[in-house]
Design an enzyme around this catalytic site. Structure first.
Site, PDB file in Angstrom:
ATOM      1  N   GLN A 191       0.779  -0.767  -0.296  1.00 12.05           N
ATOM      2  CA  GLN A 191       0.254   0.023   0.395  1.00 12.05           C
ATOM      3  C   GLN A 191       0.641   1.377   0.328  1.00 12.05           C
ATOM      4  OE1 GLN A 191      -2.359  -2.292   3.346  1.00 12.05           O
ATOM      5  NE2 GLN A 191      -3.516   0.036   3.082  1.00 12.05           N
ATOM      6  N   PHE A 222      -5.821  -3.569   3.248  1.00 11.27           N
ATOM      7  CA  PHE A 222      -6.849  -4.483   4.326  1.00 11.27           C
ATOM      8  C   PHE A 222      -6.170  -2.987   5.748  1.00 11.27           C
ATOM      9  CE2 PHE A 222      -9.020  -7.132   2.488  1.00 11.27           C
ATOM     10  CZ  PHE A 222      -9.975  -6.688   1.815  1.00 11.27           C
ATOM     11  N   GLU A 226       0.486  -1.489   5.009  1.00  9.70           N
ATOM     12  CA  GLU A 226       0.803  -0.238   5.151  1.00  9.70           C
ATOM     13  C   GLU A 226       2.211   0.317   5.257  1.00  9.70           C
ATOM     14  OE1 GLU A 226      -1.639   2.235   6.990  1.00  9.70           O
ATOM     15  OE2 GLU A 226      -0.543   4.102   7.481  1.00  9.70           O
ATOM     16  N   ARG A 304      -5.442   7.096  17.329  1.00  4.98           N
ATOM     17  CA  ARG A 304      -7.073   7.163  16.261  1.00  4.98           C
ATOM     18  C   ARG A 304      -7.553   7.084  17.303  1.00  4.98           C
ATOM     19  NH1 ARG A 304      -9.606   8.240  11.718  1.00  4.98           N
ATOM     20  NH2 ARG A 304      -7.412   8.872  10.859  1.00  4.98           N
ATOM     21  N   ARG A 336      -7.976  -2.059   8.383  1.00  4.81           N
ATOM     22  CA  ARG A 336      -9.516  -1.013   8.685  1.00  4.81           C
ATOM     23  C   ARG A 336      -9.920  -0.392   9.346  1.00  4.81           C
ATOM     24  NH1 ARG A 336     -13.054  -3.692   4.348  1.00  4.81           N
ATOM     25  NH2 ARG A 336     -14.034  -1.667   2.978  1.00  4.81           N
ATOM     26  N   PHE A 338      -7.521   1.541  11.994  1.00  2.00           N
ATOM     27  CA  PHE A 338      -6.544   1.924  12.053  1.00  2.00           C
ATOM     28  C   PHE A 338      -7.071   2.608  14.279  1.00  2.00           C
ATOM     29  CE2 PHE A 338      -3.226   5.158  12.710  1.00  2.00           C
ATOM     30  CZ  PHE A 338      -1.600   4.184  11.412  1.00  2.00           C
ATOM     31  N   THR A 433      -3.979  11.162  10.571  1.00  2.00           N
ATOM     32  CA  THR A 433      -3.593  12.719  11.967  1.00  2.00           C
ATOM     33  C   THR A 433      -2.094  12.738  11.920  1.00  2.00           C
ATOM     34  OG1 THR A 433      -3.259  10.203  13.110  1.00  2.00           O
ATOM     35  CG2 THR A 433      -5.425  10.476  13.061  1.00  2.00           C
ATOM     36  N   ALA A 502      -6.571   5.393   5.647  1.00  2.52           N
ATOM     37  CA  ALA A 502      -6.749   6.774   6.172  1.00  2.52           C
ATOM     38  C   ALA A 502      -8.045   6.848   4.845  1.00  2.52           C
ATOM     39  CB  ALA A 502      -5.740   7.375   6.038  1.00  2.52           C
ATOM     40  N   GLU A 706     -13.063   2.994   5.525  1.00  2.96           N
ATOM     41  CA  GLU A 706     -12.901   2.170   6.681  1.00  2.96           C
ATOM     42  C   GLU A 706     -14.396   2.062   7.424  1.00  2.96           C
ATOM     43  OE1 GLU A 706      -9.392   4.449   7.203  1.00  2.96           O
ATOM     44  OE2 GLU A 706      -8.495   3.000   8.099  1.00  2.96           O
TER      45      GLU A 706
HETATM   46  N1  MTE Z   1     -11.415  -3.250   0.317  1.00  2.00           N
HETATM   47  C1  MTE Z   1     -10.843  -3.650  -1.230  1.00  2.00           C
HETATM   48  N2  MTE Z   1     -11.490  -4.678  -1.360  1.00  2.00           N
HETATM   49  N3  MTE Z   1      -9.603  -3.993  -0.112  1.00  2.00           N
HETATM   50  C2  MTE Z   1      -8.977  -3.933   0.517  1.00  2.00           C
HETATM   51  O1  MTE Z   1      -7.669  -3.971   1.117  1.00  2.00           O
HETATM   52  N4  MTE Z   1      -8.323  -1.775   2.068  1.00  2.00           N
HETATM   53  C3  MTE Z   1      -9.291  -1.078   3.218  1.00  2.00           C
HETATM   54  C4  MTE Z   1     -10.793  -0.187   2.430  1.00  2.00           C
HETATM   55  N5  MTE Z   1     -11.542  -1.022   1.401  1.00  2.00           N
HETATM   56  C5  MTE Z   1      -9.101  -2.678   1.513  1.00  2.00           C
HETATM   57  C6  MTE Z   1     -10.549  -1.954   0.935  1.00  2.00           C
HETATM   58  C7  MTE Z   1      -8.618  -0.270   3.969  1.00  2.00           C
HETATM   59  S1  MTE Z   1      -7.848  -0.085   5.099  1.00  2.00           S
HETATM   60  C8  MTE Z   1      -8.822   1.261   3.731  1.00  2.00           C
HETATM   61  S2  MTE Z   1      -7.405   2.454   4.282  1.00  2.00           S
HETATM   62  C9  MTE Z   1      -9.064   1.760   1.830  1.00  2.00           C
HETATM   63  O2  MTE Z   1      -9.193   1.358   1.261  1.00  2.00           O
HETATM   64  C10 MTE Z   1      -7.210   2.454   1.152  1.00  2.00           C
HETATM   65  O3  MTE Z   1      -8.267   2.520   0.219  1.00  2.00           O
HETATM   66  P1  MTE Z   1      -9.438   4.529  -0.100  1.00  2.00           P
HETATM   67  O4  MTE Z   1      -8.788   5.017   0.324  1.00  2.00           O
HETATM   68  O5  MTE Z   1      -8.656   4.380  -2.278  1.00  2.00           O
HETATM   69  O6  MTE Z   1     -10.882   3.964   0.514  1.00  2.00           O
HETATM   70  N1  LUZ Z   2      -2.945   5.345   8.397  1.00  2.00           N
HETATM   71  C1  LUZ Z   2      -2.219   6.156   9.029  1.00  2.00           C
HETATM   72  C2  LUZ Z   2      -3.839   5.610   8.651  1.00  2.00           C
HETATM   73  O1  LUZ Z   2      -1.096   6.731   8.976  1.00  2.00           O
HETATM   74  N2  LUZ Z   2      -2.597   7.346   9.812  1.00  2.00           N
HETATM   75  C3  LUZ Z   2      -4.233   7.419   9.924  1.00  2.00           C
HETATM   76  O2  LUZ Z   2      -4.190   7.926  10.362  1.00  2.00           O
HETATM   77  C4  LUZ Z   2      -4.538   6.283   9.537  1.00  2.00           C
HETATM   78  N3  LUZ Z   2      -5.880   6.403   9.389  1.00  2.00           N
HETATM   79  C5  LUZ Z   2      -7.083   5.260   8.832  1.00  2.00           C
HETATM   80  C6  LUZ Z   2      -5.751   3.758   8.529  1.00  2.00           C
HETATM   81  N4  LUZ Z   2      -4.971   4.622   7.932  1.00  2.00           N
HETATM   82 MO1  MOS Z   3      -6.631   1.252   6.087  1.00  2.00          MO
HETATM   83  S1  MOS Z   3      -6.113   0.356   7.707  1.00  2.00           S
HETATM   84  O1  MOS Z   3      -5.873   2.574   6.192  1.00  2.00           O
HETATM   85  O2  MOS Z   3      -4.693   0.846   5.312  1.00  2.00           O
END
Ligand code: MTE
Ligand code: LUZ
Ligand code: MOS
Length: 750
Positions: A191, A222, A226, A304, A336, A338, A433, A502, A706
């Site tokens: 990611q 998910f 990251e 968070r 997801r 966080f 954040t 995030a 999330e």
């Molecule tokens: N949806 C799918 N299908 N697969 C994933 O890995 N990750 C989730 C969410 N939805 C995820 C998902 C998480 S943890 C985050 S932070 C967001 O997607 C990130 O993507 P976005 O910022 O484009 O919403």
């Molecule tokens: N990752 C991060 C995150 O580095 N900072 C955040 O605030 C955060 N919030 C949600 C999911 N990932």
């Molecule tokens: Mo999602 S926990 O911010 O990758």
């Protein structure tokens, strides 16, 4: 609008890390990891592995040319163990061999001598030992001490929350290929391409400009990728540096489950004070986060938890304290939500506890304390609240009163099946954040045939961000989405990316793309002016691939205009930058305006518990969700459904089990149960709460990645209510509420 990945996905044509064609001479890595959770590493014997068939090289810490360190926030995470081991699954050595099979075979021949030390797996014990990764963090609003003194009712309790395996379908992996003059090209299932680039540079000693990271897409992240994709890329990079050959490593499922961290388990204390009208006047919470053996992302996750410790409620007096506790588990990481879900579960438990003692329904307390616009969060930001409207719309549209009554009637006449209903409101802040992370860039090229290529820092991991990026370009240019191609996320095209996390990737990268496309459009319309005999570009627009003047179609096509611009030597490319305006947070006072906006919603969750077997079914999850104005309802609904199922899996059935020695027992899919098609809710209803207020979301389409996960928390409380309908009891706030635990609550004496 569809998802541009749907067709290639169902045809099996989408390219994941393991589908990338390997070049001749590629070698395969396999990690040998620590068999114990804590100990002094006295010696490593790699001789048998080195003699093993097809082995090129066995790598240990001392072979690393750069720094043996991948800790991003705190330098406490060696890539390969040196001197000590801190968790079972900690990488100690890497075998590089001709094939995956030979590498795995050789890794089994490595032996180590370890003097075992006592492992700590409980965060409260770590805290008592003073083993904190960073100093405690605290949010204070008002004055809880004096507020509790004036409360009519005060209740105290404790909650336990377990972790969660990410279970992305595609396991972690990377592929490193040498490039000329000592550089590296890294393919990674990450990611955070820039996070991978930094880790690779640190362990190899290379400058960042020598390392290119490329990401096509992920089979899910998910949060698990990251930060924790870094190690595997670093291992491949070190392997390539030492062998001068391409090195690939795609983890097996059991390696992935054993060696990577998960959602953080928490143990927490709460104290809640209410007045006689059931207004929550004071709330204190203390969170013990089980961070595992290294820092990883634990501090921001912990933060968070504090940001979301009052969920969607206004409480005038709050003291929340959080401890980041070092234990001998694999380093836990982003997942997801966080840390937000962990904070929300505790306040929901405190409310359920108060309701139980006062003989009212939790919903009554929840509804009375919802945030209103103008209320202050414990961190100082002032709410623009949709909490009340989403609650009332959900309650009215779906008929909450009838649902509760039906459950009561059913329970009155059914002995061994009991129904439970719970309401779960959510409020989730959108932005990293850590303010500096809220920036992104986009590179847009218009080619002379009129087709468009977009590259951004966003990583496609199933959430549909590439479709959204293509939509942004298509909309600004006035083209069909087929005219736009979104390319891989690559550190040469887009540098210094924040991870796709995030829930902010679509907003940040979408806004950057919007700016780039608007800049190019403006240049093109200048070229169009004389061609369509317009006086000013304000009269002009492009729609359906045609230049329009005052809304009327002209005969000038997009393609002709683009070619004409090129012949006039006008720049058809743009690299744009976006940084979220108006946000900031000052940790010295723990106050500020960290979030661009909040996402709200309310779910009503209904379950039926089989009180002979302890099994349950989720009958429905019906929610009113704040989309702003969704730019892609298909994708956004998919995010909501997936989030809900993942959330209720965490709350009700997924059980990460480590034994007292810190060994993962739930180390395969035979012992770790995730929701399958039979355990998803029988009905998921989603009604959009369309809010048209201006916000900082891309085209007002609020982030959706999330927040819906937290609707799943409602399933826990619904099951708990069903248990209480069977037997007058006060089950511990201990999740997941697995069928075994349900049964133990139903029959405590057997
Ligand atoms: N949806 C799918 N299908 N697969 C994933 O890995 N990750 C989730 C969410 N939805 C995820 C998902 C998480 S943890 C985050 S932070 C967001 O997607 C990130 O993507 P976005 O910022 O484009 O919403
Ligand atoms: N990752 C991060 C995150 O580095 N900072 C955040 O605030 C955060 N919030 C949600 C999911 N990932
Ligand atoms: Mo999602 S926990 O911010 O990758």
């Amino acid at each position: 609008m569809y998802n541009i990945d749907s067709q290639p996905h169902v045809r099996g044509e989408s390219v994941y890390l393991d589908d990338i064609p390997v070049v001749r001479g590629t070698l395969y890595a396999c990690v040998f990891d620590s068999p114990v959770a804590h100990g002094k590493l006295k010696s490593i014997d790699t001789s048998a592995a080195e003699r093993s068939e097809g082995v090129f090289r066995v790598i240990t810490a001392t072979d690393i040319i750069g720094e043996n360190q991948i800790g991003g926030i705190v330098p406490d995470e060696p890539l390969l163990a040196e001197g000590e081991v801190h968790f079972q699954g900690m990488p100690i050595a890497v075998v590089v061999a001709e094939s995956e099979e030979l590498a795995r075979k050789a890794a089994k021949k490595i032996t180590v001598e370890i003097d075992e030390l006592e492992p700590v797996t409980d965060p409260r014990i770590a805290a008592a030992n003073g083993d904190l990764i960073v100093p405690p963090k605290k949010f204070v609003l008002g004055d809880t001490a004096s507020a509790f003194a004036g409360c009519e009712y005060v209740f105290e309790g404790r909650t336990e929350q377990n972790g969660q395996e990410h279970l992305y379908i595609e396991t972690q992996g990377a592929y490193a290929v040498p490039t000329e003059n000592g550089g590296l090209k890294i393919y990674s299932s990450t990611q955070g391409p820039t996070a991978v680039q930094r880790a690779v540079c640190r362990v190899t000693g290379l400058p960042m400009h020598q390392v290119e990271v490329d990401v096509q897409r992920l089979g899910g992240g998910f949060g698990g990728k990251e930060d924790q994709a870094n190690a595997w890329a670093a291992i491949c990079a070190v392997g390539t540096q030492l062998t001068k050959r391409p090195v690939k490593y795609a983890l097996h499922r059991m390696e992935d489950m054993r060696m990577t961290g998960k959602r953080h388990p928490y143990s927490s204390d709460y104290k809640i004070g209410l007045d006689k009208d059931l207004k929550i006047v004071a709330y204190e919470a203390t969170f013990y986060q089980n961070a595992g053996a290294a820092c990883d992302l634990s501090p921001p996750v912990l933060e968070r938890t504090l940001f979301h410790c009052t969920n969607s409620y206004f409480i005038p007096n709050v003291t929340a304290t959080a401890y980041c506790c070092r234990t001998n588990l694999p380093p836990n990481t982003a997942f997801r939500g966080f840390g937000g879900p962990q904070g929300m579960f505790v306040i929901e438990s405190a409310i359920a506890h108060a309701a139980e003692k006062l003989g009212v329904s939790a919903a009554e307390i929840q509804r009375r304390n919802l945030l209103k616009t103008g209320d202050e969060f414990p961190y100082g930001q002032i709410a623009e609240s949709e909490a009340v409207i989403s609650w009332d719309q959900a309650a009215n549209t779906y008929g909450f009163a009838d649902m509760s009554r039906e459950a009561d009637e059913f329970n009155a006449s059914s002995k061994y099946f009991k129904k439970g209903v719970a309401v779960m409101p959510i409020c989730f802040g959108i932005s990293f954040t850590k303010t500096p992370m809220n920036q992104a860039r986009s590179l847009v090229h218009v080619y002379t045939d009129g087709s468009v290529a977009v590259s951004t820092g966003a990583v496609e991991m199933g959430q549909g961000v590439n479709t959204k990026m293509a939509q942004v370009a298509a909309k600004v240019f006035g083209l069909d989405i087929d005219a736009v191609k979104v390319h891989t996320t690559n550190t040469l095209r887009i540098a210094n990316t924040s991870p796709t996390a995030a829930s902010a990737a679509a907003d940040l990268n979408g806004k950057a793309t919007q700016i780039a496309c608007e800049t190019i459009t403006k240049r093109l319309l200048e070229v169009a002016l004389p061609l369509v005999e317009a006086a000013s570009v304000d009269e002009l627009s492009i729609e359906d691939h045609m230049v329009h003047r005052n809304g009327e179609k002209t005969s000038l096509t997009w393609q002709t205009l683009v070619m004409e611009a090129h012949l006039q030597r006008v720049n058809l490319s743009e690299h744009s930058h976006y940084a979220t305006p108006g946000i900031g947070f000052d940790w010295s006072i723990a106050k500020g305006h960290p979030f661009a906006y909040h996402v709200y919603g309310t779910a009503i969750v209904g379950v039926t518990v089989d009180c002979l077997r302890g099994r349950y079914e989720v009958d429905y999850v019906k929610c009113f969700h704040d989309f702003g104005t969704s730019m892609n309802t298909g994708i956004d609904l998919g995010q909501i459904e997936g989030g809900i199922v993942q959330g209720l899996g965490w709350m009700t059935m997924e059980e990460v089990v480590y034994d007292e020695k810190g060994k993962l027992r739930s180390n395969a899919l035979s012992t770790y149960k995730v929701p399958d098609i039979y355990s998803v809710p029988k009905e998921i209803a989603v009604t959009p709460l369309k809010t048209e207020k201006d916000n900082l979301a891309i085209f007002n389409s609020k982030a959706v990645g999330e927040p819906p996960l937290m609707y799943g928390i409602g399933a826990y409380f619904a099951i708990r209510n069903a248990i209480k309908a069977f037997r007058d009891c006060e089950p511990d706030f201990d999740c997941p509420l697995t069928p075994e635990k349900v049964l133990m609550n139903l029959y405590p004496d057997v």
